[in-house]
Design a protein around this motif. Structure first.
Motif, PDB file in Angstrom:
ATOM      1  N   ARG A  18     -13.333  42.061  91.536  1.00  0.00           N
ATOM      2  CA  ARG A  18     -14.097  42.251  92.585  1.00  0.00           C
ATOM      3  C   ARG A  18     -15.480  42.239  92.009  1.00  0.00           C
ATOM      4  NH1 ARG A  18     -11.133  47.429  95.755  1.00  0.00           N
ATOM      5  NH2 ARG A  18      -9.399  46.415  96.186  1.00  0.00           N
ATOM      6  N   TRP A  19     -16.004  41.180  91.164  1.00  0.00           N
ATOM      7  CA  TRP A  19     -17.102  40.927  90.614  1.00  0.00           C
ATOM      8  C   TRP A  19     -17.805  39.979  91.446  1.00  0.00           C
ATOM      9  CZ3 TRP A  19     -15.581  41.083  84.772  1.00  0.00           C
ATOM     10  CH2 TRP A  19     -15.842  42.212  84.326  1.00  0.00           C
ATOM     11  N   THR A  20     -19.041  39.781  91.673  1.00  0.00           N
ATOM     12  CA  THR A  20     -19.834  38.633  91.912  1.00  0.00           C
ATOM     13  C   THR A  20     -20.076  37.924  90.830  1.00  0.00           C
ATOM     14  OG1 THR A  20     -21.989  39.844  91.566  1.00  0.00           O
ATOM     15  CG2 THR A  20     -21.041  39.908  93.784  1.00  0.00           C
ATOM     16  N   GLY A  21     -20.774  36.684  90.797  1.00  0.00           N
ATOM     17  CA  GLY A  21     -20.757  35.895  89.820  1.00  0.00           C
ATOM     18  C   GLY A  21     -21.683  36.533  88.532  1.00  0.00           C
ATOM     19  N   GLY A  22     -23.092  37.108  89.159  1.00  0.00           N
ATOM     20  CA  GLY A  22     -24.117  37.773  88.602  1.00  0.00           C
ATOM     21  C   GLY A  22     -23.527  38.978  87.934  1.00  0.00           C
ATOM     22  N   GLU A  23     -22.488  39.866  88.585  1.00  0.00           N
ATOM     23  CA  GLU A  23     -21.955  40.796  87.842  1.00  0.00           C
ATOM     24  C   GLU A  23     -21.067  40.365  86.585  1.00  0.00           C
ATOM     25  OE1 GLU A  23     -21.506  44.231  91.461  1.00  0.00           O
ATOM     26  OE2 GLU A  23     -20.003  42.466  91.056  1.00  0.00           O
ATOM     27  N   LEU A  24     -20.463  39.293  86.688  1.00  0.00           N
ATOM     28  CA  LEU A  24     -19.561  38.719  85.580  1.00  0.00           C
ATOM     29  C   LEU A  24     -20.544  38.312  84.436  1.00  0.00           C
ATOM     30  CD1 LEU A  24     -17.020  37.817  84.150  1.00  0.00           C
ATOM     31  CD2 LEU A  24     -17.209  35.565  85.485  1.00  0.00           C
ATOM     32  N   ALA A  25     -21.511  37.709  84.911  1.00  0.00           N
ATOM     33  CA  ALA A  25     -22.657  36.940  83.976  1.00  0.00           C
ATOM     34  C   ALA A  25     -23.246  38.328  83.015  1.00  0.00           C
ATOM     35  CB  ALA A  25     -23.493  36.398  84.368  1.00  0.00           C
ATOM     36  N   ARG A  26     -23.392  39.623  83.839  1.00  0.00           N
ATOM     37  CA  ARG A  26     -23.919  40.619  83.180  1.00  0.00           C
ATOM     38  C   ARG A  26     -23.018  41.303  81.999  1.00  0.00           C
ATOM     39  NH1 ARG A  26     -26.489  41.282  88.170  1.00  0.00           N
ATOM     40  NH2 ARG A  26     -25.149  42.542  89.190  1.00  0.00           N
ATOM     41  N   ALA A  27     -21.907  41.494  82.682  1.00  0.00           N
ATOM     42  CA  ALA A  27     -20.645  42.040  81.793  1.00  0.00           C
ATOM     43  C   ALA A  27     -20.441  41.131  80.471  1.00  0.00           C
ATOM     44  CB  ALA A  27     -19.363  41.889  82.509  1.00  0.00           C
ATOM     45  N   VAL A  28     -20.575  39.772  80.542  1.00  0.00           N
ATOM     46  CA  VAL A  28     -20.438  38.731  79.520  1.00  0.00           C
ATOM     47  C   VAL A  28     -21.792  39.013  78.533  1.00  0.00           C
ATOM     48  CG1 VAL A  28     -20.284  36.574  78.678  1.00  0.00           C
ATOM     49  CG2 VAL A  28     -19.079  37.372  80.337  1.00  0.00           C
ATOM     50  N   ASN A  29     -22.915  39.134  78.959  1.00  0.00           N
ATOM     51  CA  ASN A  29     -24.271  39.410  78.248  1.00  0.00           C
ATOM     52  C   ASN A  29     -23.938  40.593  77.417  1.00  0.00           C
ATOM     53  OD1 ASN A  29     -25.219  36.878  79.005  1.00  0.00           O
ATOM     54  ND2 ASN A  29     -26.444  37.916  80.788  1.00  0.00           N
ATOM     55  N   LEU A  30     -23.552  41.932  78.224  1.00  0.00           N
ATOM     56  CA  LEU A  30     -23.442  43.094  77.349  1.00  0.00           C
ATOM     57  C   LEU A  30     -22.295  43.105  76.431  1.00  0.00           C
ATOM     58  CD1 LEU A  30     -23.672  45.440  80.414  1.00  0.00           C
ATOM     59  CD2 LEU A  30     -25.454  45.482  78.545  1.00  0.00           C
ATOM     60  N   ALA A  31     -21.235  42.589  76.394  1.00  0.00           N
ATOM     61  CA  ALA A  31     -20.283  42.122  75.410  1.00  0.00           C
ATOM     62  C   ALA A  31     -20.680  41.419  74.370  1.00  0.00           C
ATOM     63  CB  ALA A  31     -18.872  41.415  76.102  1.00  0.00           C
ATOM     64  N   ALA A  32     -21.584  40.419  74.444  1.00  0.00           N
ATOM     65  CA  ALA A  32     -22.198  39.633  73.602  1.00  0.00           C
ATOM     66  C   ALA A  32     -23.360  40.311  72.669  1.00  0.00           C
ATOM     67  CB  ALA A  32     -22.816  38.403  74.109  1.00  0.00           C
ATOM     68  N   ALA A  33     -24.051  41.312  73.371  1.00  0.00           N
ATOM     69  CA  ALA A  33     -24.772  42.219  72.759  1.00  0.00           C
ATOM     70  C   ALA A  33     -24.120  43.053  71.661  1.00  0.00           C
ATOM     71  CB  ALA A  33     -25.657  42.868  73.650  1.00  0.00           C
ATOM     72  N   GLU A  34     -22.944  43.523  71.944  1.00  0.00           N
ATOM     73  CA  GLU A  34     -22.275  44.389  71.051  1.00  0.00           C
ATOM     74  C   GLU A  34     -22.128  43.761  69.784  1.00  0.00           C
ATOM     75  OE1 GLU A  34     -18.659  45.440  72.600  1.00  0.00           O
ATOM     76  OE2 GLU A  34     -19.348  46.823  74.443  1.00  0.00           O
ATOM     77  N   CYS A  35     -21.891  42.494  69.978  1.00  0.00           N
ATOM     78  CA  CYS A  35     -21.651  41.607  68.399  1.00  0.00           C
ATOM     79  C   CYS A  35     -22.826  40.932  67.898  1.00  0.00           C
ATOM     80  CB  CYS A  35     -20.575  40.617  68.964  1.00  0.00           C
ATOM     81  SG  CYS A  35     -19.167  41.214  69.874  1.00  0.00           S
ATOM     82  N   GLY A  36     -23.956  41.519  68.319  1.00  0.00           N
ATOM     83  CA  GLY A  36     -25.226  40.959  67.916  1.00  0.00           C
ATOM     84  C   GLY A  36     -25.560  39.365  68.144  1.00  0.00           C
ATOM     85  N   ILE A  37     -24.879  38.961  69.420  1.00  0.00           N
ATOM     86  CA  ILE A  37     -25.193  37.705  69.963  1.00  0.00           C
ATOM     87  C   ILE A  37     -26.060  37.994  71.310  1.00  0.00           C
ATOM     88  CG2 ILE A  37     -24.014  35.809  71.046  1.00  0.00           C
ATOM     89  CD1 ILE A  37     -21.355  36.845  69.691  1.00  0.00           C
ATOM     90  N   ARG A  38     -27.169  36.946  71.460  1.00  0.00           N
ATOM     91  CA  ARG A  38     -27.919  37.034  72.645  1.00  0.00           C
ATOM     92  C   ARG A  38     -27.536  35.859  73.505  1.00  0.00           C
ATOM     93  NH1 ARG A  38     -32.516  34.774  74.604  1.00  0.00           N
ATOM     94  NH2 ARG A  38     -33.955  36.365  75.707  1.00  0.00           N
TER      95      ARG A  38
END
Length: 448
Positions: A18-38
Motif C-alpha cells: 500500500r505504498w505509492t512510488g514516492g513512498e517506496l523511494a523515500r523508504a529506500v532513501n532512509l534505509a540507505a542513509a542508515e548505512c552511510g549511503i546517499r
C-alpha cells in the motif's frame, strides 16, 4: 537492443505494501542513509524499476530490506524480480535464531576491508532487520574443521593480537570511530583472519578467538559511530560468531548489547529490547562490572518501550552491580563507570518524560567523565544542550554547546557531525539573539 520486461513481481509487492512510488523511494532513501549511503530515488526511479530496469547495487538489497520491514517477513531480491536472492535471512516477526557460522562471517572480512585507493568498501553494506535474529547463549554451534596447513604461528603472534583491542579502544575513545576504523578493518582482514586459519594448539586458538571477537566488536562500534550501520552489523555478527567459537559468554553478551544499542538508535525498539534481554541472559555469569554494563542498556531499551516499572528497576540493578565492582577496571570492551551509568539514567529519564531528571543526570555524567573519553564527553554535552534548550534554558544550552564544540575539535565521527547539524537546526529560530548568532557562526567553521 531488446526492451526490459515490466517487473510484475515488484508491482504486486508495491500494491501489497500500500505504498505509492514516492513512498517506496523515500523508504529506500532512509534505509540507505542508515548505512552511510546517499541515494536520491524518487517516484520516477520507481517507475523505471517497474518498467524492468534493475537498480544499481546496493539498490536491490535496499529494496528487499524495506519490503521485509514493511511486511515483517523476509523478501528477497528474487521475490522482487531482481534476480539475486538475499542469503540466509529469516523473517524478523518470528525471531527464528540462526546457527552460528564463524567461517561464513569471516568470508566477509576481505570484502568489507577498505581497498586502495579510496578505502570505500565499508560503505554500502545494507543494515538488515532479519540479521538481528540471533540465538542466545549458548548458541547452537558446530565447530569448523581444524586447519591442517603448515603455518604454525608462535605465542608472540597471539600476544600481539591480544594487545590490539586496548590500543584500538583507546584511539576510538580519544578520536572517534572515523580515525581508525579503516585500519582496524584491514588488520582484521589481512592479519587476524589468516591467523584464525592457521594450525594452533587448542588453548592458543581459544585465546586468539576471544581477542578477534573483541576486535570485531570494536570495529563494529567504530562503524556505528561513523554511521555505517550495515558494516557495523556485519562486524557485530562476526564478534558473536568468534565469541561463540571461543566459548566466551562475556564477549557474546557484549556484542548482543552493541547490536541492541544500534537497533535502538535506528528506531527498532522491539528488537533492541530482545537483544538487550539476550545480552543480560548471556552475561549472568560475568563479573559485576560487565553485568552493570549490560543492565544499563536493558534499562534504556525498556524505557523506550515505556516500561515504567521495569526500566527503573533494571537501572537500579545496574547501579548495585557497579557498586559491587568497586574500582572500575580498565577493559578494551565492556568498560563501565559511574559517568556511563548517569548517561543511561538520563536516557531512561528522557524517554519516560522526565526532562529535568535527564538534565541533572547528564550534568553529573559530564563532571564524572574521564578526560581520555573525548568522544563520549562530546556526545553527552550535545545531548545535554538539546535537553536544556527544550526545557527553555537557552543560555545554559548555548554555554553547553560551546563546550561541545571545544570537545569536538579533535574528533572524527559522523555521529558528532550529525550532532552539529542538529545544533544548527535547533538554534536557527533564535539566531537574532547575539549569543546564538555567535554560536552558529562558530559551527560554520570546520573544527581545528
Amino acid at each position: 537492443m531488446s526492451q526490459p520486461l515490466p517487473n510484475h513481481l515488484l508491482r504486486l509487492l508495491l500494491v501489497e505494501a500500500r505504498w505509492t512510488g514516492g513512498e517506496l523511494a523515500r523508504a529506500v532513501n532512509l534505509a540507505a542513509a542508515e548505512c552511510g549511503i546517499r541515494t536520491t530515488y524518487d517516484r520516477t526511479s520507481v517507475s523505471h524499476w517497474l518498467a524492468g530496469r534493475r537498480p544499481r547495487p546496493p539498490g536491490p538489497d535496499l529494496l528487499a530490506e524495506v519490503f521485509s520491514r514493511r511486511f515483517g517477513r523476509t523478501v528477497s531480491t528474487a521475490d522482487l524480480g531482481l534476480d539475486r536472492p538475499l542469503p540466509r535471512q529469516r523473517g524478523p516477526a518470528t525471531w527464528v535464531p540462526e546457527p552460528v557460522d564463524t567461517r561464513e562471517e569471516l568470508t566477509l572480512l576481505r570484502q568489507l576491508a577498505p581497498q586502495p585507493p579510496h578505502g570505500r568498501a565499508l560503505v554500502g553494506s545494507v543494515y538488515s532487520i532479519a540479521a538481528l535474529s540471533v540465538p542466545g547463549w549458548p548458541p547452537p554451534f558446530t565447530p569448523p574443521a581444524r586447519p591442517t596447513g603448515p603455518y604454525r604461528p608462535g605465542i608472540a603472534d597471539i600476544r600481539a593480537v591480544e594487545e590490539m583491542p586496548a590500543l584500538f579502544s583507546a584511539v576510538d575513545a580519544r578520536a572517534g570511530g572515523g580515525l581508525a576504523r579503516r585500519a582496524l578493518a584491514s588488520y582484521l582482514a589481512h592479519s587476524v583472519e589468516p591467523l584464525l586459519g592457521s594450525v594452533l594448539r587448542p588453548v592458543q586458538h581459544q585465546r586468539l578467538l576471544v581477542a578477534a571477537s573483541q576486535l570485531a566488536y570494536l570495529c563494529a562500534f567504530m562503524c556505528w559511530d561513523d554511521l555505517l550501520h550495515g558494516a557495523a552489523q556485519h562486524y557485530y555478527r562476526l564478534a558473536l560468531s568468534l565469541a561463540a567459537e571461543g566459548g566466551s559468554s562475556t564477549d557474546y553478551a557484549i556484542a548482543l548489547r552493541g547490536m541492541s544499542v544500534q537497533a535502538l538508535m535506528l528506531g527498532h525498539r522491539r528488537q533492541a529490547v530482545h537483544l538487550s534481554e539476550g545480552a543480560v541472559a548471556a552475561g549472568t555469569g560475568v563479573d559485576p562490572l560487565r553485568r552493570a554494563f549490560l543492565h544499563g542498556q536493558l534499562a534504556v531499551s525498556r524505557a523506550v518501550e515505556q516500561d515504567r516499572r521495569r526500566a527503573p528497576q533494571t537501572l537500579s540493578a545496574a547501579e548495585r552491580f557497579l557498586e559491587r565492582a568497586g574500582s572500575p577496571a580498565s577493559a578494551p570492551v565492556g568498560a563501565y563507570h559511574l559517568a556511563a551509568l548517569r548517561h543511561q539514567q538520563a536516557e531512561m529519564s528522557a524517554f519516560l518524560g522526565d526532562r529535568r531528571g535527564a538534565v541533572a543526570a547528564l550534568t553529573d555524567s559530564v563532571h564524572l567523565r574521564p578526560a581520555e573519553e573525548r568522544r563520549s564527553l562530546a556526545v553527552t554535552l550535545a545531548r545535554l544542550a538539546r535537553l536544556q534548550a527544550q526545557d527553555g534554558r537557552l543560555d545554559e544550552a548555548v554555554a553547553t554547546w560551546h563546550r561541545f564544540l571545544d570537545a569536538r575539535t579533535t574528533l572524527r565521527s559522523r555521529r558528532i557531525d550529525r550532532a552539529v547539524t542538529e545544533l544548527r537546526n535547533q538554534t536557527r529560530p533564535y539566531r537574532r539573539l547575539p549569543q546564538v548568532d555567535a554560536l552558529l557562526q562558530r559551527t560554520a567553521s570546520p573544527p581545528r
